[in-house]
Design an enzyme around this catalytic site. Structure first.
Site, PDB file in Angstrom:
ATOM      1  N   ALA A 278       0.841  -1.201   0.000  1.00  0.00           N
ATOM      2  CA  ALA A 278       0.000   0.000   0.000  1.00  0.00           C
ATOM      3  C   ALA A 278       0.876   1.251   0.000  1.00  0.00           C
ATOM      4  O   ALA A 278       2.041   1.223   0.400  1.00  0.00           O
ATOM      5  CB  ALA A 278      -0.915  -0.005   1.214  1.00  0.00           C
TER       6      ALA A 278
ATOM      7  N   GLY B 249       0.136  -5.411   0.427  1.00  0.00           N
ATOM      8  CA  GLY B 249      -0.903  -5.361  -0.587  1.00  0.00           C
ATOM      9  C   GLY B 249      -0.468  -5.916  -1.919  1.00  0.00           C
ATOM     10  O   GLY B 249      -1.298  -6.375  -2.708  1.00  0.00           O
TER      11      GLY B 249
ATOM     12  N   GLU C  34      -1.043  -9.546  -1.591  1.00  0.00           N
ATOM     13  CA  GLU C  34      -2.489  -9.754  -1.623  1.00  0.00           C
ATOM     14  C   GLU C  34      -3.037  -9.602  -3.041  1.00  0.00           C
ATOM     15  O   GLU C  34      -3.935 -10.341  -3.454  1.00  0.00           O
ATOM     16  CB  GLU C  34      -3.167  -8.778  -0.665  1.00  0.00           C
ATOM     17  CG  GLU C  34      -2.880  -9.103   0.798  1.00  0.00           C
ATOM     18  CD  GLU C  34      -3.284  -8.006   1.754  1.00  0.00           C
ATOM     19  OE1 GLU C  34      -3.876  -8.305   2.793  1.00  0.00           O
ATOM     20  OE2 GLU C  34      -2.986  -6.823   1.466  1.00  0.00           O
TER      21      GLU C  34
ATOM     22  N   GLU D 200       3.012  -6.008   7.382  1.00  0.00           N
ATOM     23  CA  GLU D 200       2.244  -4.910   7.972  1.00  0.00           C
ATOM     24  C   GLU D 200       2.470  -4.762   9.472  1.00  0.00           C
ATOM     25  O   GLU D 200       2.425  -3.648  10.008  1.00  0.00           O
ATOM     26  CB  GLU D 200       0.748  -5.118   7.694  1.00  0.00           C
ATOM     27  CG  GLU D 200       0.320  -4.925   6.253  1.00  0.00           C
ATOM     28  CD  GLU D 200       0.417  -6.193   5.413  1.00  0.00           C
ATOM     29  OE1 GLU D 200      -0.159  -6.207   4.320  1.00  0.00           O
ATOM     30  OE2 GLU D 200       1.064  -7.169   5.864  1.00  0.00           O
TER      31      GLU D 200
END
Length: 257
Positions: A64, A108, A111, A131
């Site tokens: 992210a 992310g 993911e 994270e």
């Protein structure tokens, strides 16, 4: 004009390349929106039978965009729900998506790769959900898809320590389908996507739907669902063409109906 992704075609394959080199392809809101738009373009393109999502030679996606996320509050994060919309729209795409991953696929980025239907990785690839190191947790499926793919113990290890694993470890654990020399990942992914695109589109969509259903259903429910989809294929011309071509020892001419 798109600034954060690059679109290209090779035969019946649509390629979406993340293109924020200055930010290691971090998932900004703008990139997420452009990625979804690019995928939608190929979903509606009758010339395209399969899609590839890739990054650069050294980084797939570092996660992210923390410059955007650092000022979020609970309320603004809860109300935006951009990751939920992002994941749901990718899951709704019928055409198969291959993640061709080189370099880092973290947070992310990992993911995103898991949202695709299968992952081809380079030998130098590093996967991780780091994270926890910045005071948060995965928010786009990392705790859920990893647990389904590799089990609770390994997921706890990755998420709670934030450590990275290699492409070979990811292959051993069943996260990725193939590990390849770094300079061959995209080419092999394109070859596989072209093979998929050469088959009957309805059959590919039905097969993808059946496989995805296996994660949500019990075995007995999944078997019933699979049988019903199998039965439905005999209503399509492509099934007749494929079987006749096999009997006649010729290549089938699928018309996608």
């Amino acid at each position: 004009m798109s600034l954060n992704i690059l679109l290209s075609k090779e035969g019946g394959v649509g390629i979406v390349r993340l293109n924020r080199p200055q930010a290691s392809n971090a998932l900004s809101k703008a990139l997420l929106q452009e990625l979804l738009q690019g995928l939608a373009v190929y979903e509606m393109d009758d010339e395209i039978g399969a899609i590839i999502v890739t990054g650069s030679d050294t980084v797939f996606c570092a996660g992210a965009d923390l410059k955007e996320q650092k000022d979020l509050t609970f309320y603004s994060s809860f109300m935006s729900e951009h990751f939920r919309a992002f994941t749901e729209r990718i899951q709704a795409i019928r055409k198969p998506i291959i993640a061709a991953v080189n370099g880092y696929a973290l947070g992310g980025g990992f993911e995103l790769a898991m949202l695709c239907d299968t992952i081809f990785a380079g030998q130098s690839t590093k996967f991780g959900q780091p994270e926890i190191k910045i005071g948060t947790i995965p928010g786009a499926g990392g705790t859920q898809r990893l647990t389904k793919a590799i089990g609770k113990a390994k997921t706890m290890d990755l998420v709670l320590t934030g450590r990275m694993i290699t492409g070979e470890e990811a292959l051993e654990w069943g996260v990725v389908a193939r590990v390849l020399p770094d300079d061959q990942v995209l080419a092999v992914a394109v070859e596989a996507a072209r093979t998929i695109a050469s088959y009957s589109r309805p059959m590919v969509y039905l097969a993808k739907e059946a496989i995805n259903a296996a994660e949500e259903m019990s075995l007995s429910q999944g078997l019933m669902f699979e049988r019903r989809l199998f039965h439905s294929t005999f209503a399509l011309n492509d099934a007749k063409e494929g079987m006749e071509a096999f009997v006649q020892k010729r290549a089938p001419n699928f018309r996608h109906n």
